[in-house]
Design an enzyme around this catalytic site. Structure first.
Site, PDB file in Angstrom:
ATOM      1  N   LYS A  13       0.841  -1.200   0.000  1.00  0.00           N
ATOM      2  CA  LYS A  13       0.000   0.000   0.000  1.00  0.00           C
ATOM      3  C   LYS A  13       0.887   1.265   0.000  1.00  0.00           C
ATOM      4  O   LYS A  13       1.936   1.261  -0.616  1.00  0.00           O
ATOM      5  CB  LYS A  13      -0.979  -0.039   1.179  1.00  0.00           C
ATOM      6  CG  LYS A  13      -1.774  -1.359   1.186  1.00  0.00           C
ATOM      7  CD  LYS A  13      -2.963  -1.358   2.081  1.00  0.00           C
ATOM      8  CE  LYS A  13      -3.651  -2.724   1.985  1.00  0.00           C
ATOM      9  NZ  LYS A  13      -4.870  -2.798   2.756  1.00  0.00           N
ATOM     10  N   HIS A  97      -8.011  -3.213  -6.589  1.00  0.00           N
ATOM     11  CA  HIS A  97      -8.074  -3.403  -5.135  1.00  0.00           C
ATOM     12  C   HIS A  97      -9.281  -2.634  -4.578  1.00  0.00           C
ATOM     13  O   HIS A  97      -9.625  -1.568  -5.092  1.00  0.00           O
ATOM     14  CB  HIS A  97      -6.774  -2.898  -4.506  1.00  0.00           C
ATOM     15  CG  HIS A  97      -6.675  -3.233  -3.055  1.00  0.00           C
ATOM     16  ND1 HIS A  97      -7.293  -2.484  -2.079  1.00  0.00           N
ATOM     17  CD2 HIS A  97      -6.066  -4.260  -2.411  1.00  0.00           C
ATOM     18  CE1 HIS A  97      -7.052  -3.042  -0.891  1.00  0.00           C
ATOM     19  NE2 HIS A  97      -6.308  -4.113  -1.075  1.00  0.00           N
ATOM     20  N   GLU A  99      -9.616  -0.729  -2.149  1.00  0.00           N
ATOM     21  CA  GLU A  99      -9.346   0.669  -1.797  1.00  0.00           C
ATOM     22  C   GLU A  99      -9.386   1.560  -3.033  1.00  0.00           C
ATOM     23  O   GLU A  99      -9.774   2.724  -2.964  1.00  0.00           O
ATOM     24  CB  GLU A  99      -7.983   0.768  -1.072  1.00  0.00           C
ATOM     25  CG  GLU A  99      -8.103   0.265   0.363  1.00  0.00           C
ATOM     26  CD  GLU A  99      -6.847  -0.371   0.923  1.00  0.00           C
ATOM     27  OE1 GLU A  99      -5.757  -0.174   0.369  1.00  0.00           O
ATOM     28  OE2 GLU A  99      -6.977  -1.087   1.944  1.00  0.00           O
ATOM     29  N   GLU A 169     -10.928 -10.713  -1.644  1.00  0.00           N
ATOM     30  CA  GLU A 169     -10.679  -9.927  -0.435  1.00  0.00           C
ATOM     31  C   GLU A 169     -11.996  -9.337   0.072  1.00  0.00           C
ATOM     32  O   GLU A 169     -12.428  -8.285  -0.403  1.00  0.00           O
ATOM     33  CB  GLU A 169      -9.705  -8.788  -0.734  1.00  0.00           C
ATOM     34  CG  GLU A 169      -8.353  -9.243  -1.218  1.00  0.00           C
ATOM     35  CD  GLU A 169      -7.278  -8.191  -0.959  1.00  0.00           C
ATOM     36  OE1 GLU A 169      -6.313  -8.515  -0.274  1.00  0.00           O
ATOM     37  OE2 GLU A 169      -7.443  -7.044  -1.415  1.00  0.00           O
ATOM     38  N   GLY A 175      -7.574  -5.024   6.829  1.00  0.00           N
ATOM     39  CA  GLY A 175      -7.040  -4.096   7.819  1.00  0.00           C
ATOM     40  C   GLY A 175      -7.837  -4.042   9.114  1.00  0.00           C
ATOM     41  O   GLY A 175      -7.623  -3.172   9.948  1.00  0.00           O
ATOM     42  N   SER A 215      -6.546  -9.418   6.423  1.00  0.00           N
ATOM     43  CA  SER A 215      -6.006  -9.795   7.730  1.00  0.00           C
ATOM     44  C   SER A 215      -5.344 -11.170   7.745  1.00  0.00           C
ATOM     45  O   SER A 215      -5.494 -11.926   8.702  1.00  0.00           O
ATOM     46  CB  SER A 215      -7.090  -9.685   8.807  1.00  0.00           C
ATOM     47  OG  SER A 215      -7.554  -8.348   8.898  1.00  0.00           O
TER      48      SER A 215
HETATM   49  P1  PGA Z   1      -4.549  -6.531   5.251  1.00  0.00           P
HETATM   50  O1  PGA Z   1      -4.731  -5.994   3.738  1.00  0.00           O
HETATM   51  O2  PGA Z   1      -3.732  -7.796   5.170  1.00  0.00           O
HETATM   52  O3  PGA Z   1      -3.834  -5.416   5.975  1.00  0.00           O
HETATM   53  O4  PGA Z   1      -5.924  -6.791   5.776  1.00  0.00           O
HETATM   54  C1  PGA Z   1      -4.937  -6.865   2.676  1.00  0.00           C
HETATM   55  C2  PGA Z   1      -5.115  -6.105   1.379  1.00  0.00           C
HETATM   56  O5  PGA Z   1      -5.743  -5.036   1.397  1.00  0.00           O
HETATM   57  O6  PGA Z   1      -4.634  -6.540   0.304  1.00  0.00           O
END
Ligand code: PGA
Length: 253
Positions: A13, A97, A99, A169, A175, A215
């Site tokens: 990220k 992704h 995000e 995901e 996160g 996570s």
């Molecule tokens: P995370 O993120 O392992 O911090 O939950 C995974 C991702 O967004 O690819």
């Protein structure tokens, strides 16, 4: 357990400047040098790609980007072309992704264009799909996944379809420290493979790797990797430190 070669991918990220990035991969190189039965990948910020690419030369760790633009060149201020990523040593790129979908307006249409552009430049795309908490609570998880796969991932030729990587995901697990249970993840992974079978046939659906993300930590990797349709992990937070990413890559089966 998966019959495909597992891929453990770090998604850094917007973390790590160049110096920190090189330090991290030097540590990983030391710890992971002997690993041959798993593929290892780090997806760094754009600004660290070139330096990390040089540090990784000749190692068993591959380099990836977290996004790209679909045009090969042109007047697109602030964007990065797929060929520029290849130039830094990338062989993978994360596409779509959550995000990027949530904060930067990406959708299944832009994901599809980016995925095809990545392949055209010689990159392997890792296309992300996943439902939000609200969608899970409304019982539309499978509908959302079906739309993301059928619209975002359509139009590949057979070779590309075998090479593609998909990352499931669930947005509520990213996160948050709330991992999907292996059963919850496996159920969706199996469903994605079934959709893929309809799109691209037997050989491609047997070959496509479907990673779990959200996570992933050293202490939950093994149980996730026991599931037959989970072929690896896309790891955010736990990929930012040498120790935790080393443990994830070296999970026991
Ligand atoms: P995370 O993120 O392992 O911090 O939950 C995974 C991702 O967004 O690819």
């Amino acid at each position: 357990m998966s019959i495909r070669k597992p891929l453990l991918a770090g998604n850094w990220k917007m973390y790590k400047n160049t110096g920190e990035a090189v330090e991290l991969v030097e540590g990983l190189k030391k710890n992971l040098g002997g690993v041959t039965d798993r593929e290892i990948l780090v997806c760094t910020p754009f600004t660290a790609l070139y330096a990390v690419g040089r540090a990784l030369k000749g190692s068993n760790i591959k380099l990836g980007a977290q996004n790209l633009f679909w045009e090969p060149k042109g007047a697109y201020t602030g964007e990065i072309a797929p060929g520029m990523l290849v130039d830094t040593g990338c062989s993978y790129a994360i596409i779509g992704h959550s995000e990027r979908r949530q904060y930067f307006g990406e959708n299944d249409g832009s994901v599809n264009k980016k995925m095809k552009a990545a392949f055209s430049a010689g990159l392997t795309p890792i296309v992300c799909v996943g439902e939000t908490l609200q969608e899970r609570e409304q019982n539309v998880t499978f509908k959302v996944i079906e739309r993301q796969v059928n619209t975002g991932i359509e139009g590949l030729d057979e070779e590309q379809a075998k090479k593609l990587v998909i990352a499931y995901e669930p947005v509520w697990a990213i996160g948050t420290g709330k991992t999907a249970t292996p059963q919850q993840a496996e159920e969706v992974h199996a469903y994605i493979r079934k959709l893929y079978l309809k799109l691209y046939g037997n050989a491609a659906s047997d070959a496509v790797r479907i990673l779990y993300g959200g996570s992933v930590k050293p202490d939950n990797t093994s149980e996730l990797m026991k599931e037959p349709n989970i072929d690896g992990g896309l790891v955010g937070g736990a990929s930012l430190e040498v120790d935790s990413f080393t443990k994830i890559v070296k999970y026991k089966v």
